[in-house]
Motif scaffolding. Structure first.
Motif, PDB file in Angstrom:
ATOM      1  N   UNK A 115       3.670  10.139   0.225  1.00 25.11           N
ATOM      2  CA  UNK A 115       3.891   8.830  -0.362  1.00 25.11           C
ATOM      3  C   UNK A 115       2.676   8.111  -0.307  1.00 25.11           C
ATOM      4  N   UNK A 116       2.242   6.650  -0.405  1.00 29.50           N
ATOM      5  CA  UNK A 116       1.293   6.010  -0.475  1.00 29.50           C
ATOM      6  C   UNK A 116       0.108   6.441  -1.362  1.00 29.50           C
ATOM      7  N   UNK A 133       1.028  -1.251   0.232  1.00 30.77           N
ATOM      8  CA  UNK A 133       0.174  -0.190  -0.061  1.00 30.77           C
ATOM      9  C   UNK A 133       0.791   1.323   0.104  1.00 30.77           C
ATOM     10  N   UNK A 134       2.075   1.017   0.510  1.00 32.18           N
ATOM     11  CA  UNK A 134       2.909   2.320   0.479  1.00 32.18           C
ATOM     12  C   UNK A 134       2.607   3.316   1.849  1.00 32.18           C
ATOM     13  N   UNK A 178       5.711   5.987  -4.001  1.00 27.14           N
ATOM     14  CA  UNK A 178       6.985   6.958  -3.206  1.00 27.14           C
ATOM     15  C   UNK A 178       7.571   5.647  -2.136  1.00 27.14           C
ATOM     16  N   UNK A 179       8.357   6.684  -1.256  1.00 27.63           N
ATOM     17  CA  UNK A 179       9.179   5.898  -0.161  1.00 27.63           C
ATOM     18  C   UNK A 179       8.394   5.707   1.032  1.00 27.63           C
ATOM     19  N   UNK A 228      -1.931  10.916   8.527  1.00 27.36           N
ATOM     20  CA  UNK A 228      -2.778   9.840   8.832  1.00 27.36           C
ATOM     21  C   UNK A 228      -2.049   8.432   8.379  1.00 27.36           C
ATOM     22  N   UNK A 229      -1.376   8.448   7.351  1.00 20.05           N
ATOM     23  CA  UNK A 229      -0.684   7.183   6.649  1.00 20.05           C
ATOM     24  C   UNK A 229       0.569   7.010   7.324  1.00 20.05           C
ATOM     25  N   UNK A 230       1.162   7.717   8.381  1.00 20.15           N
ATOM     26  CA  UNK A 230       2.388   7.658   8.875  1.00 20.15           C
ATOM     27  C   UNK A 230       2.147   7.224  10.292  1.00 20.15           C
TER      28      UNK A 230
END
Lengths: 175, 145
Positions: free
Chosen positions: B110-111, A133-134, B103-104, B30-32
């Protein structure tokens, strides 16, 4: 950790029982707060900070709204004397509770220990989810990528709830 | 609904912006880190409710606020569904396809599309909870007149 969770769960049950039987509705609302904030501590102990953040904010806002409602309406609970129908309801409740407890005890023996072991599906999610999902936060990866339809359903449920509130609570018609 | 005292108003002026910024931080990261659209949206709604409670309806035009918030909520939900459908037109033909470059892992940008989902869900949740709070006040004042 299990001892702490057990103690907090017992506290939650006490708070819920007091919330039902309190004469003063304001103290009943605050006893509901005990349940909510104990749940926050449980989530933190079980390593679920995502849920804990949502629960602590939602519980605070709910408490504010409930206190406002109680202060605007009456603080006294309308006491109803138990009649025949009430006794029948209570007996049925106790009977059903006993049946559920029996099957609960049977079914709980075949479960894994809490937090130990994972399902076959969960392993597929966990292994390499960050690369798939990254997203570094696994919860976001599951919520928005693997289970996207669930999240869309939740968002639509919120919109529907708002529509319901706006429709039911409006007293005067819109011009 | 009347506003509160001067002390509460001044403290709200200091605090509400910080709470709002924290909500935006929780949504964008939110994605980290723990959090995301739902948590950040409720925090933003909390800051808006703080301002409404402190200043009252004699300072803010609540009906106007409600009309704008309804628009924002519908727009955010529409955008969420549009992003989900737009995955259908890129790469594999499925909904909720993550079609942007990933991305990284661990960087802020990213994501792929996940941060966009977070932002729109956050906007929608904030608007929904704020509308429910506003409608409770507005309808009570309408019935009191």
């Amino acid at each position: 950790m299990e001892v702490a969770v057990s103690i907090i769960t017992g506290l939650m049950i006490l708070g819920a029982l007091y919330a039902i039987h309190a004469k003063d509705l304001l103290s009943s609302v605050i006893a509901c707060g005990i349940v909510g904030y104990s749940l926050v501590i449980c989530f933190l102990l079980l390593k679920a900070p995502d849920l804990a953040i949502v629960q602590i904010v939602v519980d605070t806002i709910t408490l504010i709204i409930m206190v406002a409602v109680v202060l605007d309406s009456s603080r006294e609970e309308l006491f109803l004397k138990p009649d025949t129908q009430g006794y029948v309801t209570t007996l049925t409740g106790v009977f059903l509770l006993a049946i559920f407890l029996y099957f609960f005890v049977i079914s709980v023996q075949s479960l894994d220990i809490l937090g130990k072991g994972s399902l076959r599906m969960a392993e597929q999610y966990i292994n390499g989810a960050a690369q798939k999902t990254g997203s570094a936060n696994l919860v976001t990866g599951v919520v928005f990528d693997f289970r996207g339809y669930d999240t869309m359903g939740e968002a639509v449920v919120l919109v529907t709830a708002v529509l319901g509130v706006l429709t039911i609570l409006r007293i005067k018609g819109k011009k | 609904m009347k506003g509160m005292t001067l002390i509460v108003k001044k403290t709200t002026q200091l605090m509400a912006g910080i709470v709002f910024m924290y909500g935006i931080y929780v949504i964008v990261h939110g994605h980290l880190t723990p959090g995301g659209g739902f948590a950040g949206g409720v925090i933003i709604a909390g800051s808006l409710i703080l301002v409404t409670l402190a200043f009252g309806s004699d300072f803010l035009k609540l009906v106007k606020e409600e009309a704008g918030t309804t628009l924002i909520e519908s727009f955010a939900t529409l955008m969420f569904i549009l992003i989900a459908v737009s995955g259908f037109f890129f790469g594999t033909r499925i909904f909720f396809n993550n079609f942007l470059p990933k991305g990284v892992v661990g960087h802020l940008i990213s994501a792929g599309v996940l941060p966009l989902y977070n932002i729109f869900v956050g906007t929608e949740v904030a608007a929904s909870i704020f509308i429910i709070f506003l409608s409770l006040i507005i309808f009570k004042e309408e019935s009191a007149q």
